[in-house]
Structures are given as structure tokens and as C-alpha cells.
Write a protein that holds these residues in place. Sequence first.
Motif, PDB file in Angstrom:
ATOM      1  N   ALA B  21       3.348  10.750 -10.330  1.00  0.00           N
ATOM      2  CA  ALA B  21       2.604  11.504  -9.322  1.00  0.00           C
ATOM      3  C   ALA B  21       3.111  11.143  -7.936  1.00  0.00           C
ATOM      4  CB  ALA B  21       1.107  11.222  -9.437  1.00  0.00           C
ATOM      5  N   PHE B  22       3.365   9.858  -7.739  1.00  0.00           N
ATOM      6  CA  PHE B  22       3.873   9.391  -6.451  1.00  0.00           C
ATOM      7  C   PHE B  22       5.267   9.955  -6.193  1.00  0.00           C
ATOM      8  CE2 PHE B  22       5.899   6.309  -3.660  1.00  0.00           C
ATOM      9  CZ  PHE B  22       4.931   6.160  -2.677  1.00  0.00           C
ATOM     10  N   GLY B  28       8.557  16.273  -3.653  1.00  0.00           N
ATOM     11  CA  GLY B  28       8.052  17.580  -3.264  1.00  0.00           C
ATOM     12  C   GLY B  28       8.056  17.745  -1.756  1.00  0.00           C
ATOM     13  N   THR B  29       7.585  16.724  -1.044  1.00  0.00           N
ATOM     14  CA  THR B  29       7.575  16.811   0.413  1.00  0.00           C
ATOM     15  C   THR B  29       8.994  16.978   0.939  1.00  0.00           C
ATOM     16  OG1 THR B  29       5.726  15.287   0.345  1.00  0.00           O
ATOM     17  CG2 THR B  29       6.659  15.748   2.485  1.00  0.00           C
ATOM     18  N   LEU B  30       9.940  16.212   0.353  1.00  0.00           N
ATOM     19  CA  LEU B  30      11.329  16.327   0.780  1.00  0.00           C
ATOM     20  C   LEU B  30      11.866  17.731   0.498  1.00  0.00           C
ATOM     21  CD1 LEU B  30      12.825  12.911  -0.386  1.00  0.00           C
ATOM     22  CD2 LEU B  30      12.446  13.696   1.951  1.00  0.00           C
ATOM     23  N   LEU B  63       4.456  15.269 -12.946  1.00  0.00           N
ATOM     24  CA  LEU B  63       5.581  15.178 -12.013  1.00  0.00           C
ATOM     25  C   LEU B  63       5.809  16.524 -11.323  1.00  0.00           C
ATOM     26  CD1 LEU B  63       8.144  13.685 -10.917  1.00  0.00           C
ATOM     27  CD2 LEU B  63       9.351  14.593 -12.886  1.00  0.00           C
ATOM     28  N   LEU B  64       5.872  17.593 -12.129  1.00  0.00           N
ATOM     29  CA  LEU B  64       6.191  18.898 -11.570  1.00  0.00           C
ATOM     30  C   LEU B  64       5.078  19.414 -10.658  1.00  0.00           C
ATOM     31  CD1 LEU B  64       7.823  20.539 -14.710  1.00  0.00           C
ATOM     32  CD2 LEU B  64       8.940  19.429 -12.788  1.00  0.00           C
ATOM     33  N   ALA B  65       3.815  19.158 -11.049  1.00  0.00           N
ATOM     34  CA  ALA B  65       2.704  19.588 -10.204  1.00  0.00           C
ATOM     35  C   ALA B  65       2.716  18.815  -8.888  1.00  0.00           C
ATOM     36  CB  ALA B  65       1.376  19.395 -10.921  1.00  0.00           C
ATOM     37  N   GLY B  66       3.133  17.551  -8.949  1.00  0.00           N
ATOM     38  CA  GLY B  66       3.254  16.761  -7.725  1.00  0.00           C
ATOM     39  C   GLY B  66       4.280  17.367  -6.790  1.00  0.00           C
ATOM     40  N   ILE B  67       5.395  17.837  -7.370  1.00  0.00           N
ATOM     41  CA  ILE B  67       6.419  18.476  -6.553  1.00  0.00           C
ATOM     42  C   ILE B  67       5.867  19.751  -5.919  1.00  0.00           C
ATOM     43  CG2 ILE B  67       8.645  19.631  -6.638  1.00  0.00           C
ATOM     44  CD1 ILE B  67       9.384  17.674  -8.863  1.00  0.00           C
TER      45      ILE B  67
END
Lengths: 149, 500
Positions: B21-22, B28-30, B63-67
Amino acid sequence: MKLAADRVLGLCLIGLAAFVAVQAVRLHVPFSYDPVGPKAFPLILAILLAALSLVLVLKPGSNGHWPDRSLAVKLLAVLAALLVYALLFTRLGFVVTTLLAAVALARIFAAPWGKALLTGVLMAVGSYYLFTAGLGISLPSGEWLRPFI
Amino acid sequence: MFDFLIQGFGVALSPLNLGLAFLGALLGTLFGALPGIGPINGIAILMPLAYTLGLPAESALILLAGIYTGAEYGGRMSSILLNVPGDAGAVMTTLDGHPLAKQGLAGPALGLSAVSSFVGATLAILGLTLFAPLLAEVAVMFGPAEFFALMVFAFASMSVMMGKDPTKTAIGAVLGVLIGTVGVDSGTGVLRYTFGMPELYDGIDFVVMIIGLFAISEILLMLEHANRKDADGDIPPLGRVFVTLKEVLYCKGAMLRSGLIGFIIGVLPGTGASVAGAVSYTTEKRLSDKEGTFGSGDMRGLAAPESANNAAAAGSFVPMLTLGIPGSGTTAVLLGALMLYNITPGPMMFSERPEVAGGLIASLYIGNLVLLALNLPLAGVFARVLTIPRWVLVPGIAILAFVGVYQLHSDLTAIYLMLIIGVFGYLLRKLGFSLAPVILGYVLGGLMEQNLRRALSISGGEVEILWRSGISLGLWIAAAALLVLPWLLPKMMKARLGRA
């Protein structure tokens, strides 16, 4: 009628719809458990596509901005670089082809030679170790290089 | 009732998933901040890796949802600093965000947008937690006919809401569905549109499709900006880094209202963050722009779309998790990713795979906190990402695309196919199509055909079954209304005005 990008597109899509429909009709279905079978759905789609494309032909939108000659050349250059990258990917191995492709792409995107070469070397070697050692992905290694190292 | 959430937090708080998640939030932010790489591209590029690493379904989804949610945060960077929206959802952010940056308030603007994003997303995740299980209970009653009608409704709502040209949106969706018909027909074993190529028997691979359509076409599109040196402008100084509590409280009404609007729009199938941003901005302008400051650097004009687009991102998980109908292009990609794991999201997911549904929702809560914690202090660091030149970016995207597709089957055909799809995607974008309908059509098309055929085998071929039940009839009427109203309403208005 004025020749607009949307008109050409609409006509191409009507052609595609016809092709899809003909292919669907010509499907040979030995048996089908359901009453619809595999033909109907593509046929419905083809009719929908043809109808929508007709709207496009009759009421085309604005033409948009198309690449001029110098941009078109660059576009082809990028595609050529990607295609050569694919062609040589397994033959020459990941590191060598990635190096070549990255340098070529960086050059097309207006990087000076020095920076392009540096980008290529760092990316090719770095990503190879990241993917193979770090993530356990097997990549074409380029066996032919072994005697030279 | 909230057992799934408790179980979900158990899943999401495991060290691996917490780390993912981190990582997702950070990447994602990048990705959101990088010019040209929005949430879909980020997910497209990383999805094959998640799959290869052998992550379990819920971890990959976390992971993908975090992105996804991270990219909605990152999209604001270039909107505020450079007046160039990082993705479609951030278009409205430029209107008041960039003027603020020009006044030397770039730092507070970034901080405020992080806080509004957090507020909007939190509202929507709460909504998701409350509504998704309820909707799933209703959806359990759905038969194939209802699902077919629902998909027709989804496509209708998408055609009207997404993109500028409804005809092109609809054409894009049909093309996507057509691409989905390539391969063996599961009902009869007949080969369709494979042209004798064994590589196509299994259909066009999802990863190949996504990477070609988004990543490769993006490379070609970036070429147009390659030589526009400094046209993007320099990054203005950030000024003071933190937003004050007073400024946040000044915008609280805008944030809460827009969060609600964003959530509702996100839930509607086929409409995503861009629509939410636009609707919330215009609503807020109408409600609170008394002095005419909107558009010249009003904080509320920044808070509204930022809150709404993050709320819409979270809201679009509702139809995806409960009905299996994605609410946006990005959730369509996530849906496809789940299908790679042989999980078909739908009403049964909350009872059969609570660890996936609950784990995802729990990770959204966690990811949202992580994003706020990352984005408030690190805005300056992320802003530096904007200065990465395209000649570094493009080779990087190309390498990730090639490796991502190659590792699927260690096969070059897939790479050629990816390049062809990339050119196709580029042409579509140049012709004014948006790609989200294509991907929605591609993901939903197969399900649509299956449900149609299942419904008609139940009825023995009678078409009436498609609208016999109240639910399906209602959906057909709603779809028809959506298609007709935008065309009819202006005419009715005109007629009334003419009479008066």
C-alpha cells in the motif's frame, strides 16, 4: 462533401463493420448449446458500428491537429526504433538491444549524444539487474556475448 | 455486517500488504506527477510485474489500487505548478491552482489540494464501506438478463458523460467489445477473428492490450511535445510549505460538498474523475463565488475539484466490487487485473472472497492516510519529478512496456501485437477518441455476450426475457433516457423560450 478526417474514418469503420459481419456469417458452427450461438453478437456489433460510423460520415467533427512532415518523420523513427528493438530483442539479448533502443529513443527526443549514451547504458544495465536479480524475471541474455566478456 | 471490513483490515495490515500500500501510494504519486503518465499507464506498466512476482490477488489489487489513488494525488502537481493537467481528472485543478502558484502560494496550494484530496477520498471510502455491501445484496438477485441490461446502461451513461463526442465514445466502446471477441468462443469452441494465428486463440491478452493502447500510444503522443523546450515553463517557487488551518477551514464547505458530488458521480458506471471535477467546480462556483474570485486563485476553487476527483476515484470502486461493472477506465483495468486471477468481481465477492473486497477497502483507508502523510511534507520533492526530461522518460516507459509484455509468454508475437495496438491507440487519440471507453468495452464485452447468451438459453430463445423483470426494464428505460435527454432537453428549452 468536404474531405474530413472523420469522414475517412467513418468509411473505414463501415468497411470494418462489413468485414466483421461477413466473417461472422461465414463462421462454421458444428453445434451450439445455446440458441444464440457465436454469430449473433458480432453481427449486432457490426450493425451498431456501421450505424455509428454513418453518423460520423454525415456529421464529421473538427479535423484536429495532424503531425507536420518533420513530426511525421520522427514518429516513424520512434516506431522503427521500437520495431528494431522487438526484432533484435531475443537475438542480441536484453542488455545490448535495450542500450541501442534507449539511446535511439533519447536521441529522437532531442537529448544530446553524451546524455543519450549515459541514459542508455544506465537504463540497460540497471534495468537488467533490477528485473533479473531483483524481480526474478527471465530475460533474453544474449548467449552470443558470453565469449567476449 | 462489517465483518468483511474487520477481516479486510486483518489482510491489509499484514506487513507485505502494508508495504505494498505504501509502495503503491508512492509510485502512484510519482506516476501521477510525471507528465503524460496517468493512473492507467502506471497500472498498465506495473500490473505485469505484480502478476509475475506471484503476489496473491488481494495483494496485487492493494498495490494497484494504491497506484490509482496515488496518481489522483500526483495529477495535481503539474496542474498547479505548470498549468498542465497531469491527467484528465486534474483539468479543473488548473483553473484556480495555477493562479495561486503564480501568486507565490504554490506550497499552500499543494498542501490544500492534498488535504482536500484526503477529505474527498475519506468521504467516498466511508460511502463505499456503507453502500457496497448493501448494493451487493441487491445485486445477488440479478440474473443474466439484468446484468445485460446493466451493461447496456453502463455503456449509455458512458457515451453521454465521457468525452466530448458521444458518437466517438460509443464507437470506441464498440471497437473495444469487438477486440474482446477475438479468440475461441467459450460457448461452442468456434474460433472467431483469429485468422489462423494460434497466438490469437486465447484472444488478445489483457496486458498486451493495456500496455499497447496506453503506454505505447503515449510515447508516440509525447513526441509532439518533445521539442517544445521550456514551453511548459519553469516551476514557480513553492513559497511557504504548509497550508494553514484557517485556509483549510475556509474551504471546508467546498471540500465536503464536492466530496459528496464526486462520490455519487464515481458510483455511476462509466463516469470518472474528470466529470466529477468539472461538475463540482461549476457547482461550487455557482454556490459560493460571490465576489467573482473563482478562476483567479480562489482556494475554494482548488479544493472543490481536488476533493471531487479523489472521491470519484474511490466511488468508482462501488460498481466494480459489487456489480463487476467498472465505474471508470482505471477501474476497468483493475477489473481486468482481477480477471487474470480468475476472480470475477460481482455481488458474490463480499461473501465468497471477503479477503479481496474487504482487504481492498481497508487498504484504501490506509493508503489514504499514507498519501496525506507523504504529500504534505514531500510536495517539494515530488515537484522535482516534473523536471525529468522526456528523453529519460520515454526509454524508461519503452523498457517497462517491452519487459512487461515479453515476460507473459516469453514470446515476441505479443510484442508486435502491442506495437500494432499502440499505433491504433495513437490514431484513435489523434482522431479525438478517448481510450477509456475502448478499454471498458474490451473488459465488459465478453461478460456482456455471455450474459446475453445465458439469458436467452434460459428463455429458450425468447428475447422478451431481457426486459421482463422490473430491474432490467428500469435499467433499459434509464439507458434510453440517458441517450435521448441530452438531445431532447435543449430542444424543449428552446421551444419553451420561443413560446414565452
